[in-house]
Design an enzyme around this catalytic site. Sequence first.
Site, short mmCIF file in Angstrom:
data_model
loop_
_atom_site.label_atom_id
_atom_site.label_comp_id
_atom_site.label_asym_id
_atom_site.label_seq_id
_atom_site.Cartn_x
_atom_site.Cartn_y
_atom_site.Cartn_z
CB THR A 194 90.95 118.43 -49.06
OG1 THR A 194 91.66 119.66 -49.00
CG2 THR A 194 90.86 117.82 -47.70
CD GLU A 339 88.93 117.43 -44.71
OE1 GLU A 339 88.27 116.58 -45.35
OE2 GLU A 339 89.11 118.60 -45.10
CE LYS A 447 72.08 131.22 -45.60
NZ LYS A 447 73.52 131.28 -45.77
CD1 TRP A 452 69.83 128.74 -45.55
CD2 TRP A 452 70.25 126.88 -44.37
NE1 TRP A 452 70.88 129.00 -44.72
CE2 TRP A 452 71.16 127.88 -43.99
CE3 TRP A 452 70.33 125.63 -43.78
CZ2 TRP A 452 72.14 127.66 -43.02
CZ3 TRP A 452 71.29 125.40 -42.82
CH2 TRP A 452 72.19 126.42 -42.44
#
Length: 550
Positions: A194, A339, A447, A452
């Site tokens: 990754t 992944e 935030k 959010w």
Amino acid sequence: MSHYPKSPVMGQMMSQPLLISSIIQHADRYFGANEIVSRRVEGDIHRYTYRDCHRRARRMANALGGLGVKMGDRVATLAWNGYRHLELYYAISGFGAVMHTLNPRLHPDQIAYIANHAEDQYLFFDTTFLPLVETFAAHCPTVKGFVMMCDRERMPAASKVPNLLCYEDLIGAHSDQYAWPLFDEHSASSLCYTSGTTGNPKGVLYSHRSTVLHSYGLTIPDGLNVSARDVVMPVVPMFHVNAWGLPYALPLTGAKMVLPGAALDGKSVYELLEQEGVTFSAGVPTVWLGLLTYVGENNLGFSTFKRTSIGGAACPPAMLQTFRHRYGVEVTHGWGMTETSPLGTTCTLQRHHLDLPEEEQQAMLEKQGSVVFGVDMKIVGDDGGEAPWDGKTRGDLLVKGHWIASGYFKNEGGDALVDGWFPTGDVATISPDGYMQITDRSKDVIKSGGEWIGSIDLENIAMAHPAVQQAACIGVFHPKWDERPLLVVVRKPGAQVGREELIKFYEGKIAKWWTPDDVAFVEALPIGATGKVLKNRIREQFKGHALPTA
Ligand code: ADP
């Protein structure tokens, strides 16, 4: 690997290991004459067939044996999308070794770190990367030889790279008589790190079984829907999550394959699409941005290009609409990660959606979509409990399935799973009929006053403005609200737009308190090794940015 109870009556069907070598054998036997076209780093166009590819992969497998490579050894590549790279995909994995694709866009120190962590035994590289390999070769003690992917004539007279070998010499010196070995399908087949936007890169180790099952999943109609009638150009690099699995899925279907090499600018991609009659392609939004700019500026159209899959980052709705309405190219939005091999979800409509008004269909297609059979997903709240599928409630996205990582190579980072599920680090909603929409990466969430704000929504709106080329939205410190959104914008060449106009552009499109507090104009956004906007870099750049107080 199976620890499940056995029935007293077992099925009586053949059991064959799912191996990557069986894919190229199948392609040779049933689609032997179908073409693989590559734009070579040498500059010309190279053509051959699946049969030729298989023959040369067998020679290379013999060569690996000759070099002393053993089952499970990691063999690395540093290469663009091209036929030699494809041969290595089959030769290395088919032989039983592990195909380790290195990302040439990373910093040389990082490449060396990854090659050392993987303990690569050999490293194959495209000629363009010779100067890069020279910078780190001496720091990779496990690598016994560096193989330059070219013929003898193109080999340098002298080089700082130790044990430099020539690809075509290896191919030429070995026979094509080779029987692919049979072994446990859970054996490791390939390794991809990754990109490590946070922390050190971690290796995802795919297996033969996961790769073959993923290939089936990719090709089904509500996956990427590829068949022997298609001409497919994987624009997504073969060093990034195995080009989304297309180098395996395409030979399985017999589609003609077009590999664009290093030339990923709009003009080169367009020319190859047209010349080779490409019907389907796949890549990240930044590449399509380049293509659409070139096509728009030159008043061109597409003669055969009908479908594209866009993923790796959110596809801006404006891009989806341009492809769909201006050029008649259908876009399948998809979500995945290293992944997840990477196919997680794709967005296609179901029969009952076809009766919805056009705008509602469009809104559906903007989501990241539904899972392909073989993957399961859920969203959870802060308490770990499953969040409702109402299309509104946000939660952390978790996935599981046949081609989802269960951990990282050498157990880097410790346990990767939570109760058997892989936490993706993405925040999403899921609609009642199972359509997932990414609202943010958890580390990119803004935030504000404890609530959010979805940065992707804000970016998508900005990118629908005619003067905006690219936009990224980040949270910056605010004394009262903790964070407030700052919109960072690259204008289209020659276009004029100011702060006030962009802020006004949000009116009526979003809850008022979501509106960015400020806009900053920049020449370009930082792009990472996998072609995505690096928000952490932007956050650093604008750390301490003073928001207007009004
Ligand atoms: P990295 O970006 O860290 O190099 P990956 O290439 O594996 O690693 O990227 C996976 C991530 O990319 C996902 O977790 C998600 O945040 C993002 N991503 C992928 N596809 C989409 C999409 N269609 N919409 C929004 N985000 C996406």
